[in-house]
Write a protein that holds these residues in place. Structure first.
Motif, PDB file in Angstrom:
ATOM      1  N   VAL A 320       9.580 -92.638 -43.726  1.00  0.00           N
ATOM      2  CA  VAL A 320       8.434 -92.862 -44.645  1.00  0.00           C
ATOM      3  C   VAL A 320       6.933 -93.037 -44.067  1.00  0.00           C
ATOM      4  N   VAL A 459      -1.057 -91.663 -49.923  1.00  0.00           N
ATOM      5  CA  VAL A 459       0.088 -91.748 -50.780  1.00  0.00           C
ATOM      6  C   VAL A 459       0.601 -90.301 -51.097  1.00  0.00           C
ATOM      7  N   HIS A 527       6.468 -90.850 -50.420  1.00  0.00           N
ATOM      8  CA  HIS A 527       6.453 -92.315 -51.132  1.00  0.00           C
ATOM      9  C   HIS A 527       6.910 -91.805 -52.308  1.00  0.00           C
ATOM     10  N   CYS A 545      12.003 -94.033 -51.097  1.00  0.00           N
ATOM     11  CA  CYS A 545      11.319 -92.956 -51.820  1.00  0.00           C
ATOM     12  C   CYS A 545      11.441 -93.287 -53.273  1.00  0.00           C
ATOM     13  N   SER A 574       6.562 -98.934 -52.015  1.00  0.00           N
ATOM     14  CA  SER A 574       7.816 -98.778 -52.994  1.00  0.00           C
ATOM     15  C   SER A 574       8.080-100.026 -53.898  1.00  0.00           C
TER      16      SER A 574
END
Length: 584
Positions: A320, A459, A527, A545, A574
């Motif tokens: 991520v 993002v 994300h 995610c 998150s």
């Protein structure tokens, strides 16, 4: 000369049945305004499609036509005649031809006409109320009314599912009060730096297609090996009684649904010359497999024709990304989003009431970003399949986009991103699907392909309108996995680094291999991942995610659901995301 027979013949040519009194009215209009039946019918169809949404002829509608079209045309002709008469009456030629008396009589006619003309003009200025739906398509048949089930619902606006911390969920209700600063939104390019804008498909050679899949197997298997600390693999057909690792793609040995006795593993060209081997699954304690999945297996192959698997590795997910990696493009405040998936009208109506209600919600709450996925004009809709629309599919779609463009009036900071769909009747039927295009540009509307990855101030949001969860679910076999099935299905997309890892796809979902390899792969683990599905709505965290399934805005003849989201500036992204699923 116009007759009822001629008028009837012209209407029947267009497939329109009219009553006797309407026929008589049509004939009287043709005679009064000296119009032949064919021209009259053409004028009626143009007027009906433009102003009445293709409504059938009636006495009231014909009166409106006469007031707006024929009276105006007649008045215009009379004005021209009066001007010519006035100019000729001032010349010296009339006495020469002995027309002084006739000029006097013409002046009397002109005087009488001018005294009556204001009444005509007043009638023309009177607005005849016509009830019409701006985003309802013109049809050759009477327009179908609204869905009774949808209009009679009592749970609109209710929250049916929530995800995230309570403090964020409280803030999500006041998203319109957020700081509406400029937001930097970019579409993430693929590994070659290309963005998907146009589709060239149908020109694949078999050897190119085979090379595409071989490269994919080799790359993903290397990611799986690196993540699991494995060193090297051998050919899938190599005879060995000691444990080895083999890499390949799962396939089925028949044109049927995969099962534990029909699993094949196709190797790479480099290691196995693209040969395949039957896989013995009896010694595996747990697995989750589907056709097209790239895996690495540990096991033995005593005779070279059957690989006895002892363990399966399939996790090759990318990391991520750090949302603060680019200090010049970071989220400095909260970000509010609304996410919805088509269809946008009920299955028994073309009134698009759900879309109108969604637009009203957006105008009221003013989110910063709206993400909409198709279809907008579903090719499987009954009113599309029966060819009753009196305008092209593309022109009606542009009408829908114009209605969305009006959001900029009440919510000028809202940016709308619309993902395409191969289910749309006006668009190309291929996946990955190129973005829509319209003639009129709206500054607040942006078209993106399906699938697509967006970067909003650091993002990363992955978006697809394809029901990949349902497609994988129909082909997957599993043993001993337990846990959440929906989370497991979503994890396949992340671990395979692909928006659509299933192969072969269903017959209803045509996929171009070269476009798939170039534009359907995940550049990173996003994300947020938007996966609309016929499965029940859900929001889950999978491998770091946040996966959002808003379901669809309509379900049959009733209303569906959509999602609203808020993302706050936080080191652990998150934990700073809150989502609510609402009924339309």
């Amino acid at each position: 000369m116009a007759t009822e027979e001629l008028v009837t013949e012209q209407f029947q040519f267009l497939g329109i049945e009219v009553q006797k009194d309407v026929l008589r009215k049509c004939v009287s209009l043709c005679e009064e305004y000296n119009v032949d039946p064919e021209t009259f019918i053409e004028q009626w169809m143009a007027f009906s499609l433009t102003n009445l949404n293709g409504a059938p002829p009636s006495i009231d509608n014909l009166n409106v036509l006469e007031t707006r079209e024929f009276s105006k045309s007649s008045a215009s002709k009379m004005n021209v005649l009066a001007n010519e008469t006035a100019r000729s009456s001032t010349g010296a030629s009339l006495p020469i031809y002995g027309a002084a008396a006739s000029a006097q009589s013409e002046n009397e006619v002109l005087s009488n006409y001018m005294t009556t003309t204001p009444k005509r003009i007043k009638v023309e200025k009177e607005q005849v109320p016509i009830q019409q739906n701006e985003i309802c398509p013109a049809t050759y048949s009477p327009t179908v009314g609204s869905s009774v089930k949808y209009t009679s619902r009592t749970n609109q606006g209710s929250v049916v599912h929530s995800y995230g911390q309570d403090i964020l969920l409280q803030k999500i209700n006041n998203c319109k009060d957020l700081n509406l600063t400029d937001i930097n939104i970019t579409q993430v390019a693929n590994d070659d730096g290309e963005l998907y804008s146009k589709a060239m498909f149908g020109f694949e050679f078999l050897h190119e297609k085979a090379s595409t899949f071989d490269n994919h197997i080799r790359y993903v298997s290397q990611c799986i090996m690196k993540k699991n600390g494995l060193s090297e693999t051998t050919s899938v057909t190599q005879k060995t009684q000691t444990e080895v690792y083999v890499a390949g793609r799962i396939e089925c040995d028949a044109d049927a649904r995969l099962n534990a006795k029909s699993v094949l593993l196709q190797g790479t060209w480099e290691n196995s010359l693209s040969n395949y081997v039957t896989v013995d699954m009896d010694n595996l304690k747990q697995y989750s497999l589907f056709p097209g999945q790239v895996v690495v297996m540990r096991g033995i192959n005593p005779r070279g024709d059957k690989f006895i698997a002892h363990e399966v590795f399939h996790d090759g997910a990318r990391p991520v990304p750090d949302p603060k990696a680019d200090l010049m493009n970071t989220l400095k405040d909260s970000l509010s989003l609304v996410i919805a998936a088509g269809p946008y009208t009920t299955s028994n109506s073309m009134g698009y009431e759900p879309l109108k209600d969604l637009i009203s919600y957006i105008n009221t709450h003013r989110p910063q970003v709206v993400i909409l996925t198709g279809p907008f004009l579903d090719a499987d809709h009954a009113n599309v399949k029966d060819n009753s629309m009196a305008e092209t599919f593309k022109s009606f779609f542009e009408k829908l986009i114009d209605s969305l463009g009006e959001i900029s009036v009440s919510s000028p900071h809202t940016k709308i991103y619309i993902a395409s769909s191969l289910k749309d009747a006006f668009h190309v039927n291929i996946y990955p699907t190129p973005p829509y295009s319209v003639r009129k540009k709206h500054p607040n509307i942006h078209f993106i392909p399906d699938p697509c990855t967006l970067n909003i101030n650091g993002v990363v949001i992955g978006v697809t309108g394809t029901d990949v969860l349902m497609h994988i679910s129909q082909e997957e076999i599993s043993l001993g996995m337990g846990g959440d099935k929906l989370a497991r299905l979503a994890s396949h997309i992340l671990t395979q680094q692909s928006f659509y890892p299933l192969w072969p796809p269903p017959a209803s979902h045509p996929v171009d291999a070269s476009l798939w390899a170039a534009h359907a792969q995940l550049a990173c683990t996003p994300h947020v991942l938007v996966l609309p599905s016929n499965f029940r709505y859900f929001v889950k965290e999978v491998n770091g995610c946040v996966v959002v399934n808003p379901e669809h805005l309509t379900k049959g003849t009733g209303g569906g659901t959509f999602a609203r989201m808020i993302i706050c500036d936080d080191n652990e992204l998150s934990k700073s995301i809150a989502v609510q699923i609402l009924r339309i």
